[in-house]
Scaffold this active site. Structure first.
Site, PDB file in Angstrom:
ATOM      1  N   ASP A 113      34.096  39.879  21.926  1.00 19.84           N
ATOM      2  CA  ASP A 113      34.747  39.829  23.239  1.00 19.84           C
ATOM      3  C   ASP A 113      34.753  38.366  23.657  1.00 19.84           C
ATOM      4  O   ASP A 113      34.376  37.489  22.867  1.00 19.84           O
ATOM      5  CB  ASP A 113      33.987  40.713  24.262  1.00 19.84           C
ATOM      6  CG  ASP A 113      34.882  41.208  25.395  1.00 19.84           C
ATOM      7  OD1 ASP A 113      35.548  40.376  26.039  1.00 19.84           O
ATOM      8  OD2 ASP A 113      34.920  42.425  25.638  1.00 19.84           O
ATOM      9  N   HIS A 133      40.623  39.757  25.194  1.00 20.72           N
ATOM     10  CA  HIS A 133      39.150  39.697  25.152  1.00 20.72           C
ATOM     11  C   HIS A 133      38.693  38.963  23.894  1.00 20.72           C
ATOM     12  O   HIS A 133      37.770  39.393  23.204  1.00 20.72           O
ATOM     13  CB  HIS A 133      38.541  41.106  25.198  1.00 20.72           C
ATOM     14  CG  HIS A 133      38.576  41.719  26.574  1.00 20.72           C
ATOM     15  ND1 HIS A 133      37.747  41.312  27.583  1.00 20.72           N
ATOM     16  CD2 HIS A 133      39.353  42.692  27.105  1.00 20.72           C
ATOM     17  CE1 HIS A 133      37.995  42.011  28.691  1.00 20.72           C
ATOM     18  NE2 HIS A 133      38.977  42.853  28.423  1.00 20.72           N
ATOM     19  N   GLU A 137      43.357  45.258  28.555  1.00 22.02           N
ATOM     20  CA  GLU A 137      43.371  44.175  29.538  1.00 22.02           C
ATOM     21  C   GLU A 137      43.883  42.841  28.987  1.00 22.02           C
ATOM     22  O   GLU A 137      43.290  41.794  29.242  1.00 22.02           O
ATOM     23  CB  GLU A 137      41.951  43.974  30.106  1.00 22.02           C
ATOM     24  CG  GLU A 137      41.412  45.210  30.797  1.00 22.02           C
ATOM     25  CD  GLU A 137      40.008  45.015  31.365  1.00 22.02           C
ATOM     26  OE1 GLU A 137      39.830  45.329  32.547  1.00 22.02           O
ATOM     27  OE2 GLU A 137      39.100  44.575  30.638  1.00 22.02           O
TER      28      GLU A 137
HETATM   29  C1  ACM Z   1      37.384  48.491  29.282  1.00 23.97           C
HETATM   30  O1  ACM Z   1      36.488  48.922  30.002  1.00 23.97           O
HETATM   31  N1  ACM Z   1      37.982  47.335  29.571  1.00 23.97           N
HETATM   32  C2  ACM Z   1      37.814  49.192  28.101  1.00 23.97           C
END
Ligand code: ACM
Ligand code: ZN
Length: 474
Positions: free
Chosen positions: A170, A247, A315
Site C-alpha cells: 500500500d 494505493h 480508491e
Molecule cells: C478499502 O477499505 N479501501 C478497501
C-alpha cells in the site's frame, strides 16, 4: 479471585462458549476427563492432524492403534469438506470427518469444549455455510512481523476462519520481497518515521543511505513460504494482496519509472499538495508498468498457492492519468472513453494473465467501474451494492461491507452484536445469484493500530533492519 466451592461448581457446570456456534449441539450428561496419559487413536487421519490435536489440547497424547477410552480421529466417506461430527461421552471423544480439514475443525471445537481437562458430554455436528470465511490484515500501514502473523493464523483457525487476506502493499510500505525488483523492499519497505499517529501525507522513502529515522519491515520469500505452510497446516489459505494501480506510493517511490509522465509543474504541485515523495497511483499507460506487475505476480504465484490473487483496485485517484501522455495515448489507441475504462483495461490485463496461469483475480468493488474483467471476483466493501451487481452479472463475490465488517472502526459504530447480525447474502439476490456469494470477511486496517496488543513484535532479525530503523529504537 478466591474460588469458592459454589463458584467452582458453577464454573464446572457452565456450558462452554462455542464460537462460531455449531449447526447442531446436544448436551448430554457426564464428561470425559483428559489426562496426560489420554491416548489418541487415528483411523486414517494424517500425522499433521494428530499434531494439531496435541497442540490444541496441550497434551502429549500418545498414539495407540485401538482401545475404547481414547480420543478417536476417524476419516471416512460421506461428509462435505470441512464438515465434522463430534461425540463425547465419559469413555471417549470421537471426531469423524471425510477430510483432515473436517477433523481439524472438530479439534478446534474440542479445544473450546476443554474446561480444565473436562469435556462435557455432547453430540455436535457442524459444517460451514460459506467457503470464504475471511479476515484481512493490513501490514502496510503498520508492520507486525512473522511471530504475530502465526498467532493471527492460530486465532483465525481456532474460530474456523479459513481465508487470510494479507494486505502486503500500500502507500505506507511494501512488505513482500520480490527478487526481480529488490528496490521494492530496499526502499519501499522503509518509510521515514511519521510519528505514532498514521499520516496519509508525509510518506517519504529515503532509501538505505539515509540517516533519517525509518519505520518498516518486510518478509523475505523464505519466511513467506514458511508462513504459507504454517497456514496450510491450519486449513488457512493465504490470499495475498498486491495493490494496483492505486494505493501504490511505496512501489512508485521505489520504482519512479512506474509513475505517470506529467508536466513538471503539475507533478511538483501534486507532490507538494499531498506532501509525499511519489503519486499514490502508477501509470497504466506504460507497457513497462503492465510488465512490471506481471513479473511481480509471477513471484507472488510461486509463493502463494491460493486460487485467488487480490490486486486491490480501490480508491484510485485518476486525475493525474488525465494529464499523462502515456495514459492519454493508451486511451486514444484503444478508444477508451474515460479513465475508469483505463483502469478497467489495466485490470483486464492482470485478470487475463492470472487466468493464463490457472489463477483468479479478485479486487475491491471499484473494479466494476469501467467494466468488470471476465474472470474477476469482487470484494464488496463500500456497501453491498458492488457485491449485488457483480453477483447478478455472474461473478463470484466476497462480502466485506464497512457497515459490519470493518473491525478497525470504533466499537460504538460496529459492536460485536452488529457483526454477529450480518447476513452475507443480500436479499436482492435470488436463485443462482445467491450461490455467487462465496462468503464474508472481517477487515483489520491498521492506520490506528501501530502495535499488536502485547506490544511491538521483537522477532525481526537485525539483518532486515536498515540503520536508523524505528524498531531498534522502540
Ligand atoms: C478499502 O477499505 N479501501 C478497501
Ligand atoms: Zn500515466
Amino acid at each position: 479471585m478466591r474460588v469458592t466451592m459454589l463458584s467452582a461448581l458453577i464454573l464446572a457446570s457452565a456450558t462452554p462458549a462455542l464460537i462460531p456456534l455449531p449447526n447442531q449441539v446436544q448436551w448430554n450428561t457426564g464428561s470425559f476427563a483428559l489426562t496426560r496419559t489420554t491416548p489418541v487413536v487415528s483411523q486414517g487421519s494424517s500425522s499433521e492432524t494428530l499434531d494439531r490435536l496435541r497442540e490444541a489440547l496441550a497434551l502429549p497424547l500418545r498414539s495407540e492403534s485401538g482401545g475404547d477410552s481414547a480420543i478417536f480421529l476417524k476419516k471416512g466417506p460421506g461428509m462435505a469438506a470441512e464438515e465434522y461430527d463430534l461425540n463425547v461421552d465419559s469413555h471417549s471423544v470421537r471426531i469423524s470427518a471425510t477430510t483432515d480439514a473436517g477433523l481439524f475443525y472438530g479439534i478446534q471445537t474440542l479445544r473450546q469444549l476443554n474446561q480444565n481437562g473436562q469435556i462435557a458430554a455432547c453430540h455436535i455436528h457442524d459444517a460451514p455455510r460459506f467457503a470464504w470465511r475471511g479476515l484481512l490484515l493490513d501490514e502496510s500501514r503498520h508492520f507486525f512481523g512473522p511471530k504475530f502473523i502465526r498467532k493471527y493464523i492460530d486465532e483465525m483457525a481456532a474460530h474456523k476462519l479459513n481465508t487470510f487476506h494479507w494486505h502486503l502493499t500500500d502507500d505506507g510500505g511494501w512488505r513482500m520481497e520480490v527478487k526481480r525488483f529488490p528496490e521494492l523492499t530496499k526502499i519501499g519497505a522503509w518509510r521515514k518515521e511519521q510519528g505514532v499517529e498514521w499520516d496519509y501525507g508525509n510518506l517519504y522513502f529515503p532509501g538505505p543511505g539515509s540517516s533519517a529515522k525509518l519505520y518498516g519491515g518486510y518478509y523475505p520469500q523464505s519466511e513467506l513460504r514458511a508462513i504459507v505452510k504454517y497456514a496450510r497446516q491450519r486449513n488457512v489459505t493465504i490470499v495475498p494482496e498486491i495493490e494496483m494501480p492505486g494505493h501504490s506510493l511505496a512501489a512508485a517511490a521505489s520504482h519512479p519509472q512506474l509513475q505517470c509522465e506529467l508536466p513538471a509543474d503539475v507533478m511538483a504541485k501534486y507532490l507538494k499538495d499531498s506532501n509525499s515523495q511519489a503519486p499514490s497511483m502508477v501509470c497504466p499507460g506504460k507497457d513497462s508498468t503492465v510488465e512490471f506487475y506481471k513479473r511481480v505476480l509471477d513471484e507472488v504465484m510461486a509463493i502463494f498457492p491460493s486460487k485467488f490473487i487480490h490486486i486491490g483496485g480501490d480508491e484510485v485517484d485518476k486525475t493525474l492519468w488525465h494529464q499523462c501522455r502515456y495514459c492519454q495515448s493508451r486511451m486514444h489507441a484503444l478508444g477508451l472513453k474515460d479513465e475508469n475504462e483505463l483502469q478497467s483495461w489495466f485490470v483486464r490485463q492482470m485478470d487475463a494473465y492470472l487466468a493464463s496461469k490457472g489463477r483468479r483475480l479478485i479486487g475491491w468493488d471499484e473494479i466494476l467501474e469501467g467494466g468488470l474483467a471476465p474472470g474477476a471476483a469482487v470484494m464488496s466493501w463500500r456497501g453491498i451494492e458492488g457485491g449485488i451487481a457483480a453477483a447478478k452479472a455472474g461473478h463470484d463475490v466476497a462480502m466485506s461491507p464497512t457497515s459490519h465488517c470493518y473491525f478497525d472502526y470504533s466499537y460504538d459504530s460496529i459492536p460485536t452484536s452488529r457483526v454477529y447480525s450480518y447476513e452475507p447474502i443480500p436479499a436482492e439476490l435470488t436463485g443462482d445469484e445467491r450461490n455467487r456469494v462465496l462468503g464474508g470477511q472481517g477487515n483489520i486496517w491498521t492506520e490506528h493500530i501501530p502495535t499488536p496488543p502485547e506490544g511491538r513484535s521483537d522477532d525481526l532479525s537485525a539483518s532486515r533492519r536498515p540503520r536508523g530503523d524505528a524498531l531498534d529504537a522502540a
